[in-house]
Design a protein around this motif. Structure first.
Motif, PDB file in Angstrom:
ATOM      1  N   ASP A   1       0.807  -1.224   0.000  1.00 46.19           N
ATOM      2  CA  ASP A   1       0.000   0.000   0.000  1.00 46.19           C
ATOM      3  C   ASP A   1       0.843   1.279   0.000  1.00 46.19           C
ATOM      4  O   ASP A   1       0.295   2.385   0.058  1.00 46.19           O
ATOM      5  N   GLU A   2       2.171   1.134  -0.092  1.00 52.09           N
ATOM      6  CA  GLU A   2       3.040   2.300  -0.215  1.00 52.09           C
ATOM      7  C   GLU A   2       3.321   2.645  -1.682  1.00 52.09           C
ATOM      8  O   GLU A   2       4.094   3.552  -1.966  1.00 52.09           O
ATOM      9  N   TYR A   3       2.663   1.935  -2.600  1.00 51.98           N
ATOM     10  CA  TYR A   3       2.934   2.079  -4.034  1.00 51.98           C
ATOM     11  C   TYR A   3       1.742   2.694  -4.755  1.00 51.98           C
ATOM     12  O   TYR A   3       0.614   2.667  -4.261  1.00 51.98           O
ATOM     13  N   HIS A   4       2.005   3.223  -5.942  1.00 60.12           N
ATOM     14  CA  HIS A   4       0.943   3.846  -6.736  1.00 60.12           C
ATOM     15  C   HIS A   4       0.124   2.832  -7.531  1.00 60.12           C
ATOM     16  O   HIS A   4      -1.063   3.026  -7.767  1.00 60.12           O
ATOM     17  N   TYR A   5       0.784   1.774  -8.012  1.00 58.66           N
ATOM     18  CA  TYR A   5       0.141   0.784  -8.878  1.00 58.66           C
ATOM     19  C   TYR A   5       0.383  -0.616  -8.335  1.00 58.66           C
ATOM     20  O   TYR A   5       1.472  -0.927  -7.847  1.00 58.66           O
ATOM     21  N   LEU A   6      -0.641  -1.470  -8.451  1.00 62.59           N
ATOM     22  CA  LEU A   6      -0.526  -2.889  -8.109  1.00 62.59           C
ATOM     23  C   LEU A   6      -0.816  -3.723  -9.350  1.00 62.59           C
ATOM     24  O   LEU A   6      -1.819  -3.500 -10.036  1.00 62.59           O
TER      25      LEU A   6
END
Length: 207
Positions: free
Chosen positions: A159-164
């Motif tokens: 959840d620290e990223y922009h895209y999954l």
């Protein structure tokens, strides 16, 4: 020339990140993977400047003190790091740059370069991840269990990223990754810089 974009791509071991990045580079030739510095000795077949920039410990520590690294870490007895000048040279040449680093490195880079785009790659399930780790056929059950624990720890930071991106079907996942890069290039500011002459021409009032 339009400035390139810095991308951080992270994933647990076994998620397929390396294979996905390799496939992406075949589809987007103006994207490069940053070559890290390391103090470890070259392995057979490795080339300086291609696989790593091999650096002695004293020089690496001097570069750390001089603030030359976007991120670095000590893994057992060796240092690994991403040199700021290497990344900036590629970005200024208009190329998008990928850093393949873990969540801790991603935090360091995001602090120094908050404009970086962060992508996290996940396996479709824990069972699929275990199957991929087991299929390598090189590790004992104890090592596989440790890798699973490490993977869960890494994945807890998604959840620290922009895209999954979930790597269930490989080609679909690579297309998803390519879409992130292409859509980012279509944002207003990059397009305004890239097509300044065309925009000026379109908006000229006709006599």
């Amino acid at each position: 020339m339009s400035q390139g974009t810095l991308y951080i791509i992270s994933a647990p071991s076994g998620a397929g990140k390396t294979s996905m990045v390799k496939a992406l580079l075949e589809r987007l030739p103006d994207v490069v993977v940053s070559v890290s510095n390391t103090t470890r000795a070259p392995r057979p077949g490795e080339q300086d400047g291609v696989d790593y920039h091999f650096t002695d410990k004293a020089e690496f520590e001097r570069l750390v003190e001089a603030g030359e690294f976007l991120e670095y870490a000590q893994v057992f007895d060796n240092y690994y790091g991403t040199r700021r000048a290497t990344v900036e040279a590629e970005l200024q040449a208009g190329r998008d740059v990928i850093l393949e680093i873990d969540w801790q490195g991603a935090r360091q880079v995001a602090s120094a370069a908050p404009e970086a785009v962060k992508v996290f790659i996940l396996p479709p399930s824990a069972a699929a991840l275990r199957e991929r780790l087991t299929a390598r056929g090189q590790d004992s059950e104890a090592i596989i269990e440790r890798r699973m624990r490490d993977a869960i720890s890494e994945m807890s930071h998604y959840d620290e990223y922009h895209y999954l991106i979930f790597n269930d079907e490989f080609e679909v996942a690579v297309d998803d990754l390519r879409t992130v890069f292409v859509s980012h290039r279509l944002r207003l500011e990059p397009q305004r810089r890239r097509h300044a002459a065309a925009l000026a021409g379109l908006l000229e009032s006709s006599d």
